[in-house]
Design a protein around this motif. Structure first.
Motif, mmCIF file in Angstrom:
data_model
loop_
_atom_site.group_PDB
_atom_site.id
_atom_site.type_symbol
_atom_site.label_atom_id
_atom_site.label_comp_id
_atom_site.label_asym_id
_atom_site.label_seq_id
_atom_site.Cartn_x
_atom_site.Cartn_y
_atom_site.Cartn_z
ATOM 1 N N HIS A 191 4.968 6.869 11.516
ATOM 2 C CA HIS A 191 4.162 7.383 10.632
ATOM 3 C C HIS A 191 3.324 6.063 10.050
ATOM 4 C CE1 HIS A 191 5.506 11.178 11.065
ATOM 5 N NE2 HIS A 191 6.718 10.796 10.624
ATOM 6 N N ALA A 192 4.137 4.796 10.202
ATOM 7 C CA ALA A 192 3.363 3.555 9.274
ATOM 8 C C ALA A 192 2.929 2.718 10.513
ATOM 9 C CB ALA A 192 4.250 3.189 8.622
ATOM 10 N N SER A 217 5.598 3.645 -1.297
ATOM 11 C CA SER A 217 4.718 2.420 -1.057
ATOM 12 C C SER A 217 5.568 1.417 -0.301
ATOM 13 C CB SER A 217 4.153 1.553 -2.565
ATOM 14 O OG SER A 217 3.128 2.394 -3.062
ATOM 15 N N VAL A 218 4.619 0.548 0.482
ATOM 16 C CA VAL A 218 5.408 -0.166 1.328
ATOM 17 C C VAL A 218 4.803 -1.720 1.095
ATOM 18 C CG1 VAL A 218 6.174 1.147 3.172
ATOM 19 C CG2 VAL A 218 4.166 -0.174 3.461
ATOM 20 N N LEU A 259 9.376 4.535 10.254
ATOM 21 C CA LEU A 259 8.236 3.527 10.112
ATOM 22 C C LEU A 259 7.392 3.218 11.215
ATOM 23 C CD1 LEU A 259 10.527 1.018 8.217
ATOM 24 C CD2 LEU A 259 8.616 2.052 7.365
ATOM 25 N N LEU A 308 4.219 8.697 5.304
ATOM 26 C CA LEU A 308 5.792 8.819 5.300
ATOM 27 C C LEU A 308 6.416 9.746 4.352
ATOM 28 C CD1 LEU A 308 6.705 5.007 4.928
ATOM 29 C CD2 LEU A 308 7.308 6.476 6.731
ATOM 30 N N GLU A 309 5.326 10.371 3.537
ATOM 31 C CA GLU A 309 5.816 11.274 2.359
ATOM 32 C C GLU A 309 6.443 12.598 2.575
ATOM 33 O OE1 GLU A 309 2.835 10.517 -0.718
ATOM 34 O OE2 GLU A 309 3.207 8.392 -0.683
ATOM 35 N N TYR A 353 0.753 -1.077 0.115
ATOM 36 C CA TYR A 353 -0.176 -0.020 -0.124
ATOM 37 C C TYR A 353 0.906 1.405 0.062
ATOM 38 C CZ TYR A 353 1.336 -0.245 5.080
ATOM 39 O OH TYR A 353 1.771 -0.341 6.159
ATOM 40 N N ARG A 354 0.317 2.333 -0.640
ATOM 41 C CA ARG A 354 1.264 3.699 -0.571
ATOM 42 C C ARG A 354 0.899 4.014 0.807
ATOM 43 N NH1 ARG A 354 0.349 8.733 -4.635
ATOM 44 N NH2 ARG A 354 1.424 10.153 -3.488
ATOM 45 N N CYS A 355 2.062 4.565 1.496
ATOM 46 C CA CYS A 355 1.934 5.034 2.930
ATOM 47 C C CYS A 355 1.985 6.628 2.834
ATOM 48 C CB CYS A 355 3.181 4.375 3.680
ATOM 49 S SG CYS A 355 2.677 4.889 5.531
ATOM 50 N N GLU A 356 1.142 7.142 2.527
ATOM 51 C CA GLU A 356 1.150 8.764 2.623
ATOM 52 C C GLU A 356 1.601 9.505 3.720
ATOM 53 O OE1 GLU A 356 -2.480 10.636 1.210
ATOM 54 O OE2 GLU A 356 -2.701 9.156 -0.707
#
Length: 326
Positions: A272-273, A42-43, A269, A33-34, A28-31
């Motif tokens: 933010h994730a 994406s992770v 990580l 982190l951006e 999935y895209r991990c916004e």
């Protein structure tokens, strides 16, 4: 693309052998982190399975072959994750599994190997000494030695991650892959270059354990006298020539990152994730942190390859992580 030892048809067939619990891991895209990384990220989450790493994709293939041949026993050297995976796959198929590891490996990894009913032998040295001891056991006892990255099943199992990246995701500009022995990098790289050759395959290794990266850069095997990194899963000193040959075909670049960047990646990580990862799994984020300009405006995928970490050490590392912008 020039040939590697890997075969795309075998990689596709591997998905019918690997227990589905290890397949189709979250991507999935991990916004969140951006903003800190300056690019779309994406992770690919390879911790969401019973052994909390990608390694079982390969050991499922190995154990299936051994069970089919009637082989009763197997031995491997491991920094921790391969041993857990082989123990899990072997127990499921009635194999007698021996794992040789450094007694300095993370206690959490060693405890989990024991919990999975494998025989664990510890050596007073690093992973490469464990490799020597595992080979000696295999010769003496006449049992199958599994060598991560050299045994093609370990690479082709890991390569199924590449299939999932190219089949289920929007196009990426680059894929960042942790580089140790080379199974993950050569496996994912083979599929990416066969199916999406315009995607950049970038391997990431710690500055304190640079043997495979130096070998890739010099196009010959380069060994080191020591490895000094918190990323124990990628801390080899002696690259395998056949694996280097494969890596030279599929890798566009190999970069080295500092320990502080690895710790900062782990902290990012977590913050933010919501992911607790081992140091090797943060190498991709560390590479972006060290070279934001390179990745600015691009869509990057990173393989979060393992989450087996000693929590006391984890808290020290994350607590010592420098500010993201430093």
């Amino acid at each position: 693309m020039r040939e590697t030892r890997l075969d795309t048809a075998r990689i596709r067939a591997a998905r019918q052998v690997i227990d589905p619990v290890f397949l189709d891991t979250p991507l999935y895209r991990c916004e969140a982190l951006e903003p800190g990384l300056g690019c779309a990220v994406s992770v690919k989450l390879e911790t969401a399975n019973p052994v909390r790493s990608f390694k079982a994709r390969g050991t499922e293939l190995v154990a299936s072959l051994l069970a089919g041949d009637g082989s009763p026993a197997v031995v491997c050297a491991s920094a921790g994750n391969l041993g857990q995976a082989l123990a899990w796959s072997g127990r499921r198929r009635g194999l007698d599994v021996t794992v040789v590891a450094s007694r300095f490996a993370p206690a959490a990894k060693l405890d989990r190997i024991r919990a999975l009913d494998a025989r664990l032998e510890l050596v007073d040295g690093d992973f490469d000494l464990a490799r020597e001891r595992a080979a000696a056991i295999a010769r003496h006892d006449g049992v199958r030695l599994v060598e991560d990255s050299l045994d093609i099943e370990t690479c082709e199992g890991a390569a199924t991650i590449g299939l999932e990246l190219v089949e289920t995701a929007p196009p990426f500009d680059a894929v960042l892959v942790a580089l140790g022995g080379g199974a993950l990098a050569t496996g994912v790289g083979h599929v990416i270059k066969a199916s999406a050759p315009g995607v950049e395959v970038i391997c990431v290794q710690p500055l304190g354990a640079p043997a495979m990266t130096l070998s890739w850069r010099q196009r010959r095997v380069v060994t080191t006298d020591s490895a000094d990194t918190i990323a124990d899963g990628v801390a080899g000193r002696r690259p395998i020539p056949a694996v280097l040959d494969d890596l030279l075909v599929v890798a566009d670049d190999a970069v080295l990152v500092q320990e502080a960047s690895i710790m900062a990646g782990m902290r990012m990580l977590l913050d933010h994730a919501g992911l607790v990862v081992e140091p090797s799994a943060a190498l991709g984020v560390a590479a972006i942190l060290e070279d934001r300009d390179r990745f600015a405006g691009r869509h990057v995928a990173t393989v979060v390859c393992g989450g087996n970490v000693d929590m006391d050490a984890y808290h020290r590392w994350v607590g010592a992580a420098p500010p993201y912008g430093s």
